[in-house]
Design a protein around this motif. Structure first.
Motif, PDB file in Angstrom:
ATOM      1  N   LYS A  40       0.852  -1.195   0.000  1.00  0.00           N
ATOM      2  CA  LYS A  40       0.000   0.000   0.000  1.00  0.00           C
ATOM      3  C   LYS A  40       0.883   1.239   0.000  1.00  0.00           C
ATOM      4  N   LEU A  41       0.476   2.229  -0.767  1.00  0.00           N
ATOM      5  CA  LEU A  41       1.186   3.504  -0.840  1.00  0.00           C
ATOM      6  C   LEU A  41       0.154   4.606  -0.636  1.00  0.00           C
ATOM      7  N   ASP A  42       0.307   5.389   0.458  1.00  0.00           N
ATOM      8  CA  ASP A  42      -0.711   6.392   0.784  1.00  0.00           C
ATOM      9  C   ASP A  42      -0.051   7.628   1.373  1.00  0.00           C
ATOM     10  N   ARG A  43      -0.067   8.747   0.577  1.00  0.00           N
ATOM     11  CA  ARG A  43       0.410  10.043   1.023  1.00  0.00           C
ATOM     12  C   ARG A  43       1.794   9.973   1.692  1.00  0.00           C
ATOM     13  N   GLY A  44       2.755   9.367   0.992  1.00  0.00           N
ATOM     14  CA  GLY A  44       4.145   9.319   1.467  1.00  0.00           C
ATOM     15  C   GLY A  44       4.455   8.235   2.477  1.00  0.00           C
ATOM     16  N   ARG A  45       3.433   7.456   2.841  1.00  0.00           N
ATOM     17  CA  ARG A  45       3.634   6.328   3.743  1.00  0.00           C
ATOM     18  C   ARG A  45       3.429   5.038   2.965  1.00  0.00           C
ATOM     19  N   ALA A  46       4.177   4.012   3.354  1.00  0.00           N
ATOM     20  CA  ALA A  46       4.105   2.751   2.605  1.00  0.00           C
ATOM     21  C   ALA A  46       3.976   1.587   3.578  1.00  0.00           C
ATOM     22  N   GLU A  47       3.268   0.561   3.113  1.00  0.00           N
ATOM     23  CA  GLU A  47       3.203  -0.718   3.824  1.00  0.00           C
ATOM     24  C   GLU A  47       3.846  -1.778   2.918  1.00  0.00           C
ATOM     25  N   VAL A  48       4.781  -2.548   3.480  1.00  0.00           N
ATOM     26  CA  VAL A  48       5.552  -3.514   2.683  1.00  0.00           C
ATOM     27  C   VAL A  48       5.418  -4.885   3.330  1.00  0.00           C
ATOM     28  N   ASP A  49       5.146  -5.883   2.510  1.00  0.00           N
ATOM     29  CA  ASP A  49       5.096  -7.265   2.985  1.00  0.00           C
ATOM     30  C   ASP A  49       6.505  -7.865   2.883  1.00  0.00           C
ATOM     31  N   VAL A  50       7.040  -8.255   4.046  1.00  0.00           N
ATOM     32  CA  VAL A  50       8.381  -8.873   4.108  1.00  0.00           C
ATOM     33  C   VAL A  50       8.223 -10.243   4.753  1.00  0.00           C
ATOM     34  N   ARG A  51       8.223 -11.246   3.915  1.00  0.00           N
ATOM     35  CA  ARG A  51       8.118 -12.619   4.402  1.00  0.00           C
ATOM     36  C   ARG A  51       6.870 -12.819   5.250  1.00  0.00           C
ATOM     37  N   GLY A  52       5.798 -12.300   4.748  1.00  0.00           N
ATOM     38  CA  GLY A  52       4.525 -12.507   5.424  1.00  0.00           C
ATOM     39  C   GLY A  52       4.236 -11.540   6.539  1.00  0.00           C
ATOM     40  N   LYS A  53       5.122 -10.631   6.817  1.00  0.00           N
ATOM     41  CA  LYS A  53       4.896  -9.641   7.858  1.00  0.00           C
ATOM     42  C   LYS A  53       4.837  -8.263   7.219  1.00  0.00           C
ATOM     43  N   THR A  54       4.010  -7.406   7.820  1.00  0.00           N
ATOM     44  CA  THR A  54       3.802  -6.080   7.261  1.00  0.00           C
ATOM     45  C   THR A  54       4.655  -5.060   8.009  1.00  0.00           C
ATOM     46  N   PHE A  55       5.415  -4.295   7.255  1.00  0.00           N
ATOM     47  CA  PHE A  55       6.215  -3.222   7.829  1.00  0.00           C
ATOM     48  C   PHE A  55       5.755  -1.889   7.227  1.00  0.00           C
ATOM     49  N   ARG A  56       5.731  -0.860   8.042  1.00  0.00           N
ATOM     50  CA  ARG A  56       5.363   0.472   7.593  1.00  0.00           C
ATOM     51  C   ARG A  56       6.579   1.380   7.670  1.00  0.00           C
ATOM     52  N   CYS A  57       6.750   2.211   6.651  1.00  0.00           N
ATOM     53  CA  CYS A  57       7.886   3.138   6.604  1.00  0.00           C
ATOM     54  C   CYS A  57       7.542   4.271   5.664  1.00  0.00           C
ATOM     55  N   LYS A  58       8.431   5.250   5.589  1.00  0.00           N
ATOM     56  CA  LYS A  58       8.243   6.347   4.656  1.00  0.00           C
ATOM     57  C   LYS A  58       8.504   5.853   3.241  1.00  0.00           C
TER      58      LYS A  58
END
Length: 836
Positions: free
Chosen positions: A694-712
């Motif tokens: 997911k990419l929303d207003r400069g924030r991102a959610e990334v799936d890393v080996r089945g886990k979700t990480f949020r970062c800029k």
């Protein structure tokens, strides 16, 4: 010197060698002289520490009884073992045998110095006996000698308390002597005072102001012109004749008292000395037992020194009539004994290389299974006689309990008879010709032959007509074989060699010569006979060529053809020997390689076990560390959540967890494409790969080996296409990396993929060192604090090169050999410097 009592163990240890009957039974005087047995005994005797030991060695003869021989061999081994802690017999410069004889006969009488030497002998034997009694492990043969050794400590203490080190009677040797010494001092002091007063009163009449001693009386020096002016006694004129030795009348009585006391003192000293001599004389049989022990220990100590000088050892004793020599050297030729021969025999003799002798005979052998008799042929001056003498002399030494200069595996039976004929038997005093003397010695050999005999015959069949000589020689050979005797024969007669080749139990050997140079090599080779090479020897000695050419022409074509065939045989024999040596060397190399590979395999097994254990420990430590960090991160999240700080909480937690993760070295110089949901991305700082969810207003959610990480969003790099499964990202440790060197991160978990050890087994030095440098750079970048380099044992060249290289490497803080569970000396553990 009176021998020890016959019921003493010490007597038993020496008596069997001391009679002419025993000596003649095993070996006659003629055989002993032919084999130079007396010269060998003189070599060993030169190493003795006392004259008693030298006499014991020079009287040594081969044992007839196997039990006696075993006992003496046991004493040798025990003395050899005890000598590791110091010598048993100290050096005695003055003769002890003459001292014991004077103690027995009283002619000439003993002096105090003689008693001091006697006490030194008794102290030496008492100290040696103590070492034997307290030895661990025990020394049973020597213990049997010292078990009933008489205690003479009281005599030694008496001598030590009454005599000084030079043999003079001590001033406190008796109460009477102490009293006399006091009386003498008192009288002398009073006399000096009185005469000093006289000198002061009559100085004008005296030639000197000294008070000399004249004839045991204290006097003054009176001028010749003053004689008669005062009363007194004149004791002679001075050397110049200008003065007299004068005893004033007033000191005559005092001088009488002093002289009487001095005479009484000397009488007391003589009485004490006589008393000590009488005490020693009463213990004379016991003193002889101590002397016999000293002689026996000195014999074995000298034998041990002889073995050390020539790398000798006790030969094995065969119980089945087998004689074997391995690497044997004649002691009168061994260059290592040159200085000993110079000291004992007056000349060093041979100083060049000695070719060791290998020879085997077996009394039980028959047919092709072995040989009881060996006929040696070969060139003149090629070493046949030396080989024969070596066999005989070492057999005598072994049967006398002495070490022999030979390698392990040499063995001899116990012979009842040993007969050797060597050299010229001519005797002008008995009107015996050379050949008749030789025949008489051959008769001795025939009569002595038996299953327990050794017969050594040099140049058999020579000295008479060749046909008759051959007939005598072959018949004697057959008779010796039938008797079962071990036999070594040297000859130039081809008929004798041919008979040996055709007779069961007999064999041939030849002294090798180099066909190219015509020079002898002095090696004994079993097989066909060799030629005499008499003409070749004559040419080497520089005899006239015309003479030798005529002699060669008279030999005829058959003889020349025989010599040619023998030369060819010698060449083939040399080639076979070289091939045999090559095969043996290859077999030895293969065996070394097999042992080395077995050792390395064992080291690898141990190493694998150690690595597994170490990895298990590291994994457990990693698991505990990760759990601790997770607990800390969870606790921190809980506190912040409870405090109401919920925004960006997950990203902050991820950053804390991966704070120590490697920094990314961008594998691609520019991002490929734009950030698109569903496309692969990589985190710039943490290096993990994932899929943008997911990419929303400069924030991102990334799936890393089945886990979700949020970062800029700007922390992510678009990868364009999905990455291949299992691919890693190139990362760079903080602190920088050498250009061109990268460390792969394994699966995005931040742990560099650098092994804990480097294997260099079987590699050459230069490539191995280059690989080592590269590995250390990777390990340093991966912050490995400690690594292990496995180089194996091998010849040690790779190990030494690796350790020398590590000592100068800037990345290495220290190094050490591996522990037993780390591969031992086949590995080196390296601590890196500045790993971060």
């Amino acid at each position: 010197m009176t021998p020890p009592a016959t019921d003493s163990p010490l007597a038993a240890s020496t008596a069997t060698d001391g009679t002419a009957t025993d000596r003649d039974t095993v070996v006659s005087a003629a055989t002993a002289a032919a084999l130079e047995w007396p010269s060998l005994l003189r070599l060993v005797a030169e190493l003795a520490a006392s004259d008693l030991g030298r006499e014991r060695i020079l009287d040594l003869a081969p044992h007839r009884d196997a039990g006696d021989l075993a006992a003496q061999r046991g004493r040798y081994e025990e003395v050899r073992r005890l000598s590791d802690d110091g010598r048993l017999v100290p050096s005695f410069e003055l003769p002890l045998g003459e001292l014991l004889e004077r103690l027995e006969t009283g002619r000439p009488p003993l002096a105090g110095a003689d008693l001091v030497r006697l006490a030194a002998l008794l102290r030496a034997t008492a100290a040696a006996a103590k070492r034997v009694r307290t030895a661990e492990p025990p020394c049973p043969e020597l213990a049997a000698l010292v078990e009933e050794l008489p205690d003479l400590d009281e005599l030694v203490r008496e001598i030590g308390s009454r005599l000084d080190r030079r043999g003079g009677v001590r001033d406190d040797a008796s109460p009477e002597l102490v009293s006399l010494r006091r009386r003498i001092r008192t009288s002398r002091d009073q006399l000096y005072r009185d005469l000093s007063g006289f000198v002061g009163e009559h100085g004008d009449d005296l030639g000197e102001d000294t008070i000399p001693l004249r004839g045991g009386r204290l006097v003054v020096v009176l001028n010749a012109g003053s004689r008669g002016r005062m009363p007194g006694l004149v004791h002679g004129r001075s050397g110049s004749g200008k003065s007299f030795y004068f005893e004033p009348l007033q000191v005559v009585e005092q001088n009488n008292t002093l002289q009487q006391a001095s005479e009484d003192e000397e009488a007391e000293r003589q009485r004490i000395l006589a008393e000590l001599i009488a005490a020693a004389g009463k213990r004379l049989p016991d003193v002889h037992l101590h002397a016999a022990l000293l002689a026996e220990l000195d014999l074995q100590q000298a034998a041990h020194d002889f073995a050390a000088a020539c790398d000798g050892r006790l030969a094995e004793i065969s119980d089945r009539g087998e004689l074997a020599l391995a690497g044997a050297r004649h002691p009168l030729l061994d260059p290592r004994l040159g200085e000993l021969r110079r000291a004992a025999l007056g000349q060093a003799g041979h100083g060049g290389r000695v070719v060791p002798l290998d020879l085997h005979l077996d009394a039980a052998a028959d047919g092709d299974d072995g040989k009881r008799a060996l006929v040696i042929t070969g060139p003149n001056a090629g070493g046949k006689t030396v080989a024969l003498k070596t066999v005989g002399l070492l057999a005598l030494a072994a049967q006398a309990g002495l070490p022999v200069p030979a390698a392990q595996g040499s063995r001899f039976p116990v012979f009842a008879h040993l007969v050797a004929t060597v050299g010229d038997e001519q005797d002008l005093l008995t009107d015996r010709s050379t050949f008749s003397g030789r025949l008489q010695r051959l008769d001795e050999a025939w009569r002595a032959a038996g299953p327990d005999s050794l017969i050594l015959l040099d140049e058999l069949g020579s000295g008479t007509d060749p046909e008759e000589g051959s007939a005598l020689a072959v018949s004697l050979l057959e008779g010796l074989l039938e008797s079962g005797a071990l036999t070594v024969i040297t000859t130039h007669l081809t008929q004798v060699a041919a008979a040996a080749l055709e007779t069961d139990g007999a064999g041939c050997a030849a002294m090798e010569f180099d066909p190219g140079s015509g020079e002898p090599t002095f090696r004994l080779l079993p097989g066909p006979p060799g030629g005499s090479e008499a003409l070749a020897l004559a040419r080497r000695l520089g005899l006239p060529a015309e003479w030798l050419d005529r002699a060669e022409a008279r030999l005829g074509t058959q003889h020349r053809e025989l010599n040619r065939l023998l030369t060819e045989v010698e060449g083939l024999r040399g080639e076979l020997a070289a091939e045999k040596e090559r095969v043996e060397q290859e077999a030895a190399d293969a065996e070394k390689l097999r042992r080395r590979l077995a050792e390395e395999e064992k080291a690898l097994v141990e190493e694998r076990r150690a690595v597994g254990k170490r990895l298990s420990g590291e994994l457990e430590a990693f698991r505990r560390d990760t759990l601790d960090r997770l607990r800390e991160a969870t606790e921190e999240l809980r506190r912040e959540w409870e405090a109401g700080r919920r925004k960006g909480l997950a990203a902050a937690a991820v950053e804390r967890l991966f704070a120590a993760a490697p920094e990314i070295e961008e594998a691609e110089p520019e991002p490929r494409g734009e950030l698109v949901e569903g496309a692969p991305v990589r985190h710039r700082g943490l290096g993990w790969d994932g899929t943008l969810v997911k990419l929303d207003r400069g924030r991102a959610e990334v799936d890393v080996r089945g886990k979700t990480f949020r970062c800029k969003a700007d922390e992510l790099i678009p990868l364009g296409e999905p990455r291949q499964p299992g691919a890693g990202a190139a990362v760079k440790r903080s602190g920088g990396a050498r250009p061109g060197v990268t460390v792969r991160a394994g699966g995005g978990d931040g742990v560099p993929d650098v092994p804990l050890e480097l294997h260099l087994l079987g590699k050459r030095v230069e490539p191995a060192l280059a690989e080592l440098d590269d590995y250390l750079d990777h390990a340093l970048l991966a912050s490995r604090p400690e690594v292990r380099v496995v180089h194996g044992h091998g010849t040690g060249a790779l190990r030494d090169a690796v350790r020398a290289h590590l000592r100068g490497h800037p990345a290495v803080s220290s190094q050490r050999p591996g522990q037993r569970n780390e591969g031992g000396d086949g590995a080196t553990v390296v601590t890196l410097r500045g790993a971060s």
